[in-house]
Write a protein that holds these residues in place. Structure first.
Motif, PDB file in Angstrom:
ATOM      1  N   PRO A  42       3.078   8.342  25.074  1.00 31.15           N
ATOM      2  CA  PRO A  42       2.662   9.270  24.021  1.00 31.15           C
ATOM      3  C   PRO A  42       3.833  10.170  23.641  1.00 31.15           C
ATOM      4  N   ASN A  43       3.902  10.523  22.362  1.00 34.43           N
ATOM      5  CA  ASN A  43       5.069  11.281  21.897  1.00 34.43           C
ATOM      6  C   ASN A  43       4.648  12.555  21.163  1.00 34.43           C
ATOM      7  N   LYS A  44       4.153  13.517  21.944  1.00 38.22           N
ATOM      8  CA  LYS A  44       3.934  14.914  21.511  1.00 38.22           C
ATOM      9  C   LYS A  44       2.795  15.171  20.528  1.00 38.22           C
ATOM     10  N   ILE A  45       2.488  14.198  19.667  1.00 40.57           N
ATOM     11  CA  ILE A  45       1.471  14.440  18.635  1.00 40.57           C
ATOM     12  C   ILE A  45       0.522  13.259  18.479  1.00 40.57           C
ATOM     13  N   LEU A  46      -0.752  13.589  18.318  1.00 41.99           N
ATOM     14  CA  LEU A  46      -1.715  12.597  17.825  1.00 41.99           C
ATOM     15  C   LEU A  46      -2.470  13.271  16.688  1.00 41.99           C
ATOM     16  N   ALA A  47      -2.493  12.631  15.537  1.00 41.40           N
ATOM     17  CA  ALA A  47      -3.146  13.240  14.377  1.00 41.40           C
ATOM     18  C   ALA A  47      -4.241  12.330  13.841  1.00 41.40           C
ATOM     19  N   LEU A  48      -5.275  12.957  13.320  1.00 41.16           N
ATOM     20  CA  LEU A  48      -6.314  12.197  12.608  1.00 41.16           C
ATOM     21  C   LEU A  48      -6.170  12.494  11.122  1.00 41.16           C
ATOM     22  N   PHE A  49      -6.080  11.454  10.329  1.00 40.04           N
ATOM     23  CA  PHE A  49      -6.011  11.610   8.875  1.00 40.04           C
ATOM     24  C   PHE A  49      -7.250  11.008   8.231  1.00 40.04           C
ATOM     25  N   LYS A  50      -7.593  11.525   7.036  1.00 36.99           N
ATOM     26  CA  LYS A  50      -8.701  10.931   6.290  1.00 36.99           C
ATOM     27  C   LYS A  50      -8.238   9.629   5.647  1.00 36.99           C
ATOM     28  N   ILE A  51      -9.077   8.621   5.710  1.00 37.36           N
ATOM     29  CA  ILE A  51      -8.788   7.369   5.002  1.00 37.36           C
ATOM     30  C   ILE A  51      -8.914   7.658   3.507  1.00 37.36           C
ATOM     31  N   PRO A  52      -7.857   7.428   2.720  1.00 43.08           N
ATOM     32  CA  PRO A  52      -7.930   7.765   1.295  1.00 43.08           C
ATOM     33  C   PRO A  52      -8.872   6.822   0.555  1.00 43.08           C
ATOM     34  N   GLU A  53      -9.375   7.286  -0.563  1.00 46.56           N
ATOM     35  CA  GLU A  53     -10.212   6.414  -1.377  1.00 46.56           C
ATOM     36  C   GLU A  53      -9.392   5.226  -1.876  1.00 46.56           C
ATOM     37  N   GLU A  54      -9.999   4.060  -1.893  1.00 46.28           N
ATOM     38  CA  GLU A  54      -9.265   2.868  -2.302  1.00 46.28           C
ATOM     39  C   GLU A  54      -8.989   2.922  -3.805  1.00 46.28           C
ATOM     40  N   ILE A  55      -7.714   2.740  -4.154  1.00 48.64           N
ATOM     41  CA  ILE A  55      -7.350   2.661  -5.573  1.00 48.64           C
ATOM     42  C   ILE A  55      -7.381   1.190  -5.957  1.00 48.64           C
ATOM     43  N   LYS A  56      -8.001   0.866  -7.076  1.00 49.74           N
ATOM     44  CA  LYS A  56      -8.127  -0.556  -7.413  1.00 49.74           C
ATOM     45  C   LYS A  56      -7.385  -0.931  -8.682  1.00 49.74           C
ATOM     46  N   ASP A  57      -6.352  -0.161  -9.004  1.00 47.55           N
ATOM     47  CA  ASP A  57      -5.560  -0.482 -10.196  1.00 47.55           C
ATOM     48  C   ASP A  57      -4.874  -1.827 -10.040  1.00 47.55           C
ATOM     49  N   LYS A  58      -4.698  -2.513 -11.164  1.00 48.97           N
ATOM     50  CA  LYS A  58      -3.821  -3.681 -11.155  1.00 48.97           C
ATOM     51  C   LYS A  58      -2.394  -3.173 -11.295  1.00 48.97           C
ATOM     52  N   GLN A  59      -1.557  -3.468 -10.315  1.00 45.51           N
ATOM     53  CA  GLN A  59      -0.173  -3.000 -10.348  1.00 45.51           C
ATOM     54  C   GLN A  59       0.736  -4.082 -10.917  1.00 45.51           C
ATOM     55  N   LYS A  60       1.807  -3.631 -11.553  1.00 43.21           N
ATOM     56  CA  LYS A  60       2.765  -4.578 -12.138  1.00 43.21           C
ATOM     57  C   LYS A  60       3.641  -5.239 -11.085  1.00 43.21           C
ATOM     58  N   GLY A  61       4.240  -6.351 -11.481  1.00 41.25           N
ATOM     59  CA  GLY A  61       5.192  -7.016 -10.582  1.00 41.25           C
ATOM     60  C   GLY A  61       4.497  -7.944  -9.620  1.00 41.25           C
ATOM     61  N   LEU A  62       5.284  -8.539  -8.746  1.00 41.95           N
ATOM     62  CA  LEU A  62       4.745  -9.481  -7.769  1.00 41.95           C
ATOM     63  C   LEU A  62       3.676  -8.819  -6.904  1.00 41.95           C
ATOM     64  N   ILE A  63       2.573  -9.553  -6.696  1.00 38.18           N
ATOM     65  CA  ILE A  63       1.508  -9.084  -5.805  1.00 38.18           C
ATOM     66  C   ILE A  63       1.531  -9.967  -4.564  1.00 38.18           C
ATOM     67  N   LEU A  64       1.439  -9.348  -3.388  1.00 34.31           N
ATOM     68  CA  LEU A  64       1.381 -10.128  -2.156  1.00 34.31           C
ATOM     69  C   LEU A  64      -0.072 -10.196  -1.708  1.00 34.31           C
ATOM     70  N   ALA A  65      -0.537 -11.390  -1.325  1.00 35.31           N
ATOM     71  CA  ALA A  65      -1.911 -11.539  -0.843  1.00 35.31           C
ATOM     72  C   ALA A  65      -1.899 -12.147   0.546  1.00 35.31           C
ATOM     73  N   LEU A  66      -2.705 -11.615   1.456  1.00 34.66           N
ATOM     74  CA  LEU A  66      -2.755 -12.103   2.834  1.00 34.66           C
ATOM     75  C   LEU A  66      -4.093 -12.748   3.119  1.00 34.66           C
ATOM     76  N   ASP A  67      -4.044 -13.969   3.626  1.00 34.98           N
ATOM     77  CA  ASP A  67      -5.248 -14.749   3.880  1.00 34.98           C
ATOM     78  C   ASP A  67      -5.498 -14.827   5.391  1.00 34.98           C
ATOM     79  N   GLY A  68      -6.127 -13.785   5.931  1.00 34.69           N
ATOM     80  CA  GLY A  68      -6.523 -13.825   7.336  1.00 34.69           C
ATOM     81  C   GLY A  68      -5.427 -13.529   8.342  1.00 34.69           C
ATOM     82  N   ILE A  69      -4.562 -12.563   8.038  1.00 34.30           N
ATOM     83  CA  ILE A  69      -3.556 -12.135   9.022  1.00 34.30           C
ATOM     84  C   ILE A  69      -4.283 -11.386  10.155  1.00 34.30           C
ATOM     85  N   ASN A  70      -4.046 -11.819  11.395  1.00 32.31           N
ATOM     86  CA  ASN A  70      -4.767 -11.269  12.543  1.00 32.31           C
ATOM     87  C   ASN A  70      -4.008 -10.194  13.287  1.00 32.31           C
TER      88      ASN A  70
END
Lengths: 245, 245
Positions: free
Chosen positions: B80-108
């Protein structure tokens, strides 16, 4: 049959480098990894397995049948997978190999070294030079992550400063302040040096490197962390090799 | 001050996805990682630290001073390194972004997802699409290995089959039987799909992919294992981007 106290002591000791060097043995686990090593030039010392292996490469007098509980005791994996084998550490070959040579300056993480050895195998890099303070390639975590690639790459542990100062080859390094890798003409007979995960290339070595290469960052300029050393190695090896297709 | 029983219970529960989703919180640890997240748009929920932090981004009422022993109890790290923090999970943004999109099919593997998120950040990939069965990006191991990159990449968990069948963009995948990546013209506005560590791209998805790409193997032809998914992603993203330098 089952595991003797002496065997248990030996196997456990091999998790440490000094005992691997003393006994000249290392551990490999799981059917897939052990199979690949059995099909190589490596010499099997002994094998412990929970089920009889139908494999001509395994002499019966080198096999001990063990229970799942016993395997768990000797395994270094969370989920032991039927086999644990001890192989002899092969004698170090010190030939100068042709083509690009990869040199590692203080890589600490066994997973990173394992990934880099696999990359060498993939990209046909025949010689991997490691500084003395780079993690041992016979460390069990390295063995598990190389998936047999370790038998196809010549690995030498050397005094890297003296190696770099005595070579006549072009020496490249990955560096945050280097030339754009995509725009640099790369010599296929050079040496590429990759540095430690946290500190990069050491000062003693850095002084002697004239050809510094950078993978350009496309993301936001701010504080994007540097790339992990294994992924940076992947990209650099790909660049060195792509022109010869 | 010290940790209450309820806090301990909450923190421990957040190691599981279902409780992260219930509480909409995730864990980050260590000075460097927590600092990067504090300097982002993320909202701090609470922070546990062994020493007072001189940081304006941390309101005193969200800080609990803890002993080394207490930190060890709540930490998921070996060191452990001095700090443990809890952050709020941000709301999911669902915009279509420009440029190459990377998609992951079942990365474990959380480490692989973390490395891939860092790669997206480095190469300016703004949108990462994950199949529902890809490991959760708020998993603590992912958070520790992204080093803050997670705040700069839009990550969406979707039904990947329907996503792929409904897009008008060119869809590429990494495949052992594809076209030589070094000789293929790559469309910078496409989608690149990377498959599961053991099984590659799933059958349902594979049917819809016309543009299959291969990183040529330079090593001995025999049985060199395929590249690890994170290193393969590194090489492919580099190829998609190198022409725009």
């Amino acid at each position: 049959m089952s595991i003797s106290k002496n065997q248990l002591k030996l196997i456990t000791s091999l998790q440490q480098k000094k005992y691997r060097q003393k006994h000249q043995l290392f551990i490999a686990e799981g059917i897939k990894v052990v199979d690949e090593l059995l099909n190589s030039n490596l010499v099997l010392f002994h094998l412990f397995t929970t089920e009889n292996q139908n494999n001509d490469a395994i002499p019966p007098n080198k096999t001990t049948l063990v229970s799942e509980t016993e395997l768990k005791k000797i395994s270094t994996l969370k989920k032991p997978n039927k086999i644990l084998a001890l192989f002899k550490i092969p004698e170090e070959i010190k030939d100068k190999q042709k083509g690009l040579i990869l040199a590692l300056d203080g890589i600490n993480d066994p997973g990173n070294l394992g990934t880099i050895i696999r990359l060498c195998d993939w990209f046909g890099i025949k010689q991997l030079i490691c500084s003395k303070n780079t993690v041992d390639c016979y460390n069990q975590k390295v063995i598990q992550s190389t998936m047999g690639s370790i038998t196809r790459v010549q690995i030498n542990y050397v005094d890297l400063v003296s190696y770099i100062t005595n070579t006549k080859l072009l020496v490249y390094s990955a560096d945050m302040e280097g030339e754009n890798i995509y725009k640099t003409e790369l010599n296929p007979e050079g040496i590429l040096v990759m540095g430690n995960e946290a500190n990069g290339i050491s000062k003693e070595i850095n002084t002697f490197i004239k050809n510094k290469l950078t993978i350009p960052r496309f993301g936001p300029l701010q504080e994007t962390e540097s790339l992990n050393v294994a992924t940076a190695t992947a990209i650099l090896l790909s660049e060195f090799k792509r022109t010869f297709i």
